[in-house]
Design a protein around this motif. Structure first.
Motif, short mmCIF file in Angstrom:
data_model
loop_
_atom_site.label_atom_id
_atom_site.label_comp_id
_atom_site.label_asym_id
_atom_site.label_seq_id
_atom_site.Cartn_x
_atom_site.Cartn_y
_atom_site.Cartn_z
N MET A 271 0.82 -1.20 0.00
CA MET A 271 0.00 0.00 0.00
C MET A 271 0.86 1.26 0.00
O MET A 271 0.38 2.36 -0.32
CB MET A 271 -0.91 0.00 1.23
CG MET A 271 -2.16 0.82 1.09
SD MET A 271 -3.40 0.10 0.01
CE MET A 271 -4.09 -1.17 1.09
N GLN A 272 2.16 1.12 0.32
CA GLN A 272 3.06 2.26 0.27
C GLN A 272 3.10 2.88 -1.12
O GLN A 272 3.28 4.09 -1.26
CB GLN A 272 4.47 1.84 0.71
CG GLN A 272 5.49 2.97 0.73
CD GLN A 272 5.12 4.09 1.69
OE1 GLN A 272 4.65 3.83 2.80
NE2 GLN A 272 5.34 5.33 1.28
N LYS A 273 2.95 2.03 -2.14
CA LYS A 273 2.96 2.56 -3.51
C LYS A 273 1.82 3.55 -3.70
O LYS A 273 1.99 4.59 -4.36
CB LYS A 273 2.85 1.43 -4.53
CG LYS A 273 2.90 1.90 -5.99
CD LYS A 273 2.89 0.73 -6.96
CE LYS A 273 2.90 1.21 -8.40
NZ LYS A 273 2.89 0.08 -9.38
N GLY A 274 0.65 3.26 -3.11
CA GLY A 274 -0.45 4.20 -3.20
C GLY A 274 -0.12 5.53 -2.54
O GLY A 274 -0.46 6.60 -3.07
N SER A 275 0.54 5.47 -1.40
CA SER A 275 0.95 6.71 -0.72
C SER A 275 1.98 7.47 -1.55
O SER A 275 1.94 8.71 -1.64
CB SER A 275 1.52 6.38 0.67
OG SER A 275 0.54 5.83 1.50
N TYR A 281 1.92 12.95 -7.22
CA TYR A 281 0.95 13.57 -8.14
C TYR A 281 -0.26 14.02 -7.32
O TYR A 281 -1.08 13.21 -6.89
CB TYR A 281 0.51 12.58 -9.22
CG TYR A 281 1.64 12.12 -10.11
CD1 TYR A 281 1.99 12.84 -11.25
CD2 TYR A 281 2.37 10.97 -9.80
CE1 TYR A 281 3.02 12.43 -12.07
CE2 TYR A 281 3.41 10.56 -10.62
CZ TYR A 281 3.73 11.29 -11.75
OH TYR A 281 4.76 10.88 -12.55
N GLY A 282 -0.36 15.34 -7.13
CA GLY A 282 -1.43 15.82 -6.27
C GLY A 282 -1.94 17.21 -6.63
O GLY A 282 -2.48 17.90 -5.77
N ASP A 283 -1.78 17.63 -7.90
CA ASP A 283 -2.28 18.94 -8.26
C ASP A 283 -3.66 18.83 -8.90
O ASP A 283 -4.22 17.75 -9.02
CB ASP A 283 -1.29 19.68 -9.16
CG ASP A 283 -1.03 18.96 -10.47
OD1 ASP A 283 -2.00 18.71 -11.23
OD2 ASP A 283 0.14 18.63 -10.76
N ASP A 284 -4.21 19.96 -9.32
CA ASP A 284 -5.59 19.98 -9.81
C ASP A 284 -5.74 19.46 -11.23
O ASP A 284 -6.87 19.28 -11.69
CB ASP A 284 -6.16 21.40 -9.71
CG ASP A 284 -6.50 21.79 -8.28
OD1 ASP A 284 -7.00 20.92 -7.55
OD2 ASP A 284 -6.25 22.95 -7.90
N GLU A 285 -4.64 19.23 -11.93
CA GLU A 285 -4.72 18.64 -13.27
C GLU A 285 -4.47 17.15 -13.26
O GLU A 285 -5.12 16.40 -13.98
CB GLU A 285 -3.70 19.31 -14.22
CG GLU A 285 -4.23 20.48 -14.97
CD GLU A 285 -3.30 20.87 -16.13
OE1 GLU A 285 -3.78 21.57 -17.03
OE2 GLU A 285 -2.12 20.48 -16.13
N LEU A 286 -3.53 16.71 -12.45
CA LEU A 286 -3.12 15.30 -12.45
C LEU A 286 -2.87 14.88 -11.00
O LEU A 286 -2.01 15.43 -10.32
CB LEU A 286 -1.86 15.12 -13.29
CG LEU A 286 -1.33 13.70 -13.45
CD1 LEU A 286 -2.38 12.79 -14.08
CD2 LEU A 286 -0.06 13.70 -14.30
N SER A 287 -3.65 13.89 -10.56
CA SER A 287 -3.56 13.51 -9.15
C SER A 287 -3.76 12.02 -8.97
O SER A 287 -4.25 11.32 -9.84
CB SER A 287 -4.59 14.28 -8.32
OG SER A 287 -5.91 13.95 -8.73
N SER A 288 -3.36 11.55 -7.78
CA SER A 288 -3.63 10.18 -7.34
C SER A 288 -4.27 10.30 -5.96
O SER A 288 -4.92 11.29 -5.67
CB SER A 288 -2.35 9.35 -7.35
OG SER A 288 -2.61 7.99 -7.16
#
Length: 540
Positions: A271-275, A281-288
């Protein structure tokens, strides 16, 4: 979609944001002299639409496959396949998409022998419309090492014949993934099949091919009016392709959220990969920041997990890909990390198990605004309906999916569900009235991506029996399910999903006034413009 200001005549955008909303006169008075003026000519303008459950990379790749939606009968299948194959004489492996389970008729199941009669000398495989079953000819089975069967995990099955050979029917991803690997097409489905990365990582021409496929998918989405895409499969490769497109062009035509796919063979430490994806990637155009999981399969293959046995297969309640204990541990870990969870759960048994896991995560980690999701919910047990609002769980649903919608046959699905469960099947209105947030989607490429057709399906849905509850949405509720609710599902209701000053200038402009149209004619409207961050990314 702004409850404080539900209707307006005009809006003004500057630097990617909405600056003003009001009358033509008020907005023109604020605009600079050189402002670009677009007139919808009295047609409907909405916030940019969200496609709230879809598969961008694999869907884009499948645009080049033979499309079988609406095809019925062996002769039509054969004619379509021959014409498609003739146009690709050098292609080793041919794929078709979108087949109904009843393509050959209500009582005849597809086998390799049917497909051998069509294309005996070339590898040929057909995928069901829900992408949970494939049918392959003998050549394809031989090349993929499946003709004599193979060991597969829980929930998957290679159907075997009395002759000791595979019949050609392959249920669930683990059973048919060898077809894609053999054909060299597995990169596009890695986000679904393993959640892993291509090995070796594509470089040179292969990387440019993947860029082209991803671009084709983005163009297809914005053509249909979408400015936000919530993917339901993911890996770093997809994020990196999207980031490279943004680097080259300076922007993405649609905002994209890509999840980490946690599979049942993974350890909790994975699950670390998800973190890591969420941090990178956490901006308003491209995020996870979302973890996707599968709990069960689908109704038409008897692989969806039910509380009570299938009405037409009383010896079976279906399959699960996680035990309750495994899923609960994964849910607690993902929730502890602050990740949103989205789980494919179609049968009422799977829905209950996922709700149990979310409840356990809340008890273990404490109450927070998690907005965990359940995807599809094709059958829900009545006892579990109030739990969505109680636990703050989003019910992500797809109006093209019910039998009878958008050309899908009623059988065999309604007989599988059973008459007593019909009131709790595809129960959008029931869940909404019970307080659940319901974003709509197509699950493209499982269903056609067009949101106008999706809205029509939601507004015109027919009961299977007169005593069933009415599950229809109104037009404005359907629009909200593609706008406001999508923004809520992304924790971004403070900046998109409404036409409001300060919000992103993400807009969908239609060719007609949707409210003036009869619901049955709604799909006559088209998308005229799609605008993302103030840029016109599609013009009809």
């Amino acid at each position: 979609m702004d409850p404080l200001h539900p209707r307006a005549e005009a809006l003004y955008c500057r630097e990617g944001r909405i600056v003003a909303v009001g009358s033509n006169a008020d907005v023109r008075a604020l605009a600079e002299p050189d402002a670009v003026v677009l007139s919808a000519e009295g047609a409907t303008v909405t916030p940019g639409f969200s496609e709230n459950h879809m598969h961008l990379f694999s869907g884009a790749a499948e645009l080049d496959h033979l499309q079988l939606a609406g095809v019925s009968g062996f002769q039509e299948l054969a004619a379509r396949a021959h014409a498609y194959a003739a146009g690709r004489p050098e292609q080793l492996f041919l794929f078709a998409q979108g087949a109904d389970y009843t393509l050959l008729g209500p009582d005849e199941r597809m086998t390799r022998h049917h497909l051998d009669r069509i294309l005996p000398d070339r590898a040929f495989a057909i995928f069901s419309h829900d992408h949970h079953t494939a049918w392959a000819n003998t050549k394809a089975l031989e090349l993929s090492g499946l003709i004599n069967g193979a060991e597969v995990g829980a929930g998957a099955e290679i159907m075997m014949g009395e002759d000791g050979l595979a019949t050609g029917e392959l249920r669930e991803m683990e059973a048919f993934d060898p077809l894609l690997v053999t054909a060299g097409a597995d990169r596009y489905r890695l986000g679904l099949s393993t959640g892993g990365e291509p090995d070796p990582y594509p470089a040179g021409a292969d990387f440019e091919t993947d860029i082209a496929v991803m671009r084709r998918g983005l163009e297809w989405c914005v053509r249909h009016g979408f400015t936000s895409l919530l993917l339901m499969d993911g890996n770093y490769h997809q994020l990196q392709l999207l980031a490279e497109i943004r680097r080259r062009d300076g922007f993405l035509p649609a905002r994209v959220r890509v999840p980490f796919h946690f599979k049942n063979f993974m350890a909790l430490a994975d699950m670390q990969k998800g973190s890591d994806m969420a941090a990178a990637y956490g901006d308003d155009e491209l995020s996870s920041g979302t973890v996707k999981m599968f709990y069960d399969g689908v109704l038409d293959a008897w692989t969806a997990l039910m509380v009570e046995p299938y009405a037409n297969k009383p010896e079976s309640i279906g399959d699960c890909l996680f035990t309750q204990e495994q899923f609960t541990a994964a849910a607690i870990e993902a929730d502890r990390r602050g990740l949103q969870i989205a789980v494919h759960a179609i049968g009422d048994g799977a829905v209950r198990a996922v709700l149990n896991g979310y409840e356990a995560a809340r008890k273990a980690n404490g109450l927070r605004d998690s907005r965990h999701r359940i995807e599809h919910i094709e059958v829900v047990h009545p006892d579990d309906i109030p739990r969505f609002a109680e636990l703050g769980v989003i019910a992500s649903m797809q109006p093209p999916h019910p039998p009878g919608a958008m050309g899908l046959p009623l059988e065999p699905t309604v007989s599988m569900i059973g008459r007593e469960r019909w009131p709790y099947a595809y129960a959008w209105r029931t869940l909404k009235d019970a307080g659940a947030h319901i974003p709509f989607a197509s699950d493209w490429p499982v269903s056609p991506i067009c949101p106008i057709r999706g809205m029509k399906a939601a507004i015109t849905r027919r009961k299977w029996a007169e005593t069933d509850p009415d599950q229809r949405f109104t037009l404005l509720e359907a629009i909200a399910a593609y706008t406001v609710e999508g923004a809520y599902a992304e924790f971004k209701e403070d900046r998109k999903g409404m036409i409001r000053p300060g919000y992103f200038a993400d807009l969908t402009v239609f060719s007609r006034d949707l409210e003036a149209m009869a619901p049955e004619t709604l799909d006559e409207a088209k998308v005229k413009w799609t605008i993302t961050g103030g840029r016109v990314v599609h013009a009809a």
